[in-house]
Design an enzyme around this catalytic site. Structure first.
Site, PDB file in Angstrom:
ATOM      1  N   HIS A  36     -70.017  72.634 -14.016  1.00 43.16           N
ATOM      2  CA  HIS A  36     -70.035  71.276 -14.166  1.00 43.16           C
ATOM      3  C   HIS A  36     -70.202  71.349 -15.397  1.00 43.16           C
ATOM      4  O   HIS A  36     -70.449  71.372 -16.991  1.00 43.16           O
ATOM      5  CB  HIS A  36     -71.597  71.228 -13.657  1.00 43.16           C
ATOM      6  CG  HIS A  36     -71.439  69.157 -13.223  1.00 43.16           C
ATOM      7  ND1 HIS A  36     -70.514  68.546 -13.167  1.00 43.16           N
ATOM      8  CD2 HIS A  36     -72.404  68.611 -14.188  1.00 43.16           C
ATOM      9  CE1 HIS A  36     -70.887  67.164 -13.392  1.00 43.16           C
ATOM     10  NE2 HIS A  36     -72.166  67.470 -14.181  1.00 43.16           N
ATOM     11  N   ASP A 105     -73.271  62.108 -17.908  1.00 44.57           N
ATOM     12  CA  ASP A 105     -73.358  62.664 -16.636  1.00 44.57           C
ATOM     13  C   ASP A 105     -72.663  62.171 -16.086  1.00 44.57           C
ATOM     14  O   ASP A 105     -73.265  61.462 -14.836  1.00 44.57           O
ATOM     15  CB  ASP A 105     -74.912  63.997 -16.609  1.00 44.57           C
ATOM     16  CG  ASP A 105     -74.742  64.745 -15.543  1.00 44.57           C
ATOM     17  OD1 ASP A 105     -73.573  64.835 -14.693  1.00 44.57           O
ATOM     18  OD2 ASP A 105     -75.517  65.545 -14.864  1.00 44.57           O
ATOM     19  N   CYS A 158     -65.346  65.358 -12.244  1.00 45.33           N
ATOM     20  CA  CYS A 158     -66.125  65.889 -13.606  1.00 45.33           C
ATOM     21  C   CYS A 158     -65.635  65.836 -15.082  1.00 45.33           C
ATOM     22  O   CYS A 158     -65.881  65.138 -16.063  1.00 45.33           O
ATOM     23  CB  CYS A 158     -67.969  66.638 -13.501  1.00 45.33           C
ATOM     24  SG  CYS A 158     -67.000  68.745 -13.817  1.00 45.33           S
TER      25      CYS A 158
END
Length: 224
Positions: A36, A105, A158
């Site tokens: 990620h 994030d 992401c």
């Protein structure tokens, strides 16, 4: 702990041997953790303590760095209101600056503190090398904070969000660092949906430029 910190710094010290990172306002650190991607932004690494500064009001995103003429600003194509902590949205008379690590994030699921700790340890050794004196980089002196941001609605974007966070920060940076930083209206989700096409077009353009360089200058003398 100290020995381990210095060994890690030794491995990467040449990366910044010609650059004093403590003279920079922002350092962008992309992180890949358990497949990620997220972005850490080190803000004002050379600043010790909290500062308050006068602020002259919002500056349109498209304006040049030195431009302050708001009368020429064109309305934004987006209906989103710029975040109140950002350059284009801050209407405060004074703003707060602090040394901190902003966590960007798009899933807000990862544990970020280990990555932030490693960055603080790196900064501490780098400061000693650059400044010749000790300075503690701790969660109290350089705190980390998870920003409130536009979030992804799938499990595959992401990396695109990381790129958009960095791009939006450069276009409309945070100027008021009252934590947590609220950036929910930073950009519309449509920008993410078109990001892959933009990257593809950029790659194809670069390939075309490299395959067909500019016209050669004919240095032969013309017939007289």
């Amino acid at each position: 702990m100290r020995r381990t910190r210095e060994v890690r710094h030794q491995r990467v010290k040449t990366w910044t041997r010609h650059v004093d990172i403590f003279t920079k306002d922002f350092l962008f650190v992309p992180v890949n953790q358990e497949a990620h991607w997220y972005l850490l932004v080190i803000c004002f690494p050379g600043l010790e303590g909290v500062q308050h500064q006068d602020w002259g009001g919002p500056v349109a995103e498209h304006q040049g760095k030195g431009s302050t003429d708001k009368s020429k600003a064109k309305p934004s194509a987006s209906t989103l209101r710029p975040p109140e902590c950002s350059q284009a949205g801050c209407e405060r008379g004074r703003v707060l600056k602090r040394s901190c690590i902003l966590v960007m994030d798009s899933l807000r699921l990862s544990a970020h503190e280990n990555a932030c700790r490693l960055l603080r340890e790196y900064l501490q050794v780098e400061w000693q090398v650059r400044r010749g004196r000790a300075r503690l980089f701790t969660p109290d002196t350089v705190c980390s904070a998870v920003c409130r941001l536009p979030l992804q609605d799938n499990s595959s974007d992401c990396g695109l969000y990381l790129l958009q966070y960095a791009e939006s920060f450069l276009q409309n940076p945070v100027v008021h660092f009252d934590l947590p930083v609220r950036l929910e209206g930073w950009f519309p989700r449509q920008q993410i949906r078109s990001k892959r096409d933009q990257i593809r077009s950029l790659v194809l353009d670069l390939r075309e430029e490299q395959s067909h360089p500019g016209p050669r200058i004919d240095q032969t003398r013309p017939d007289q």
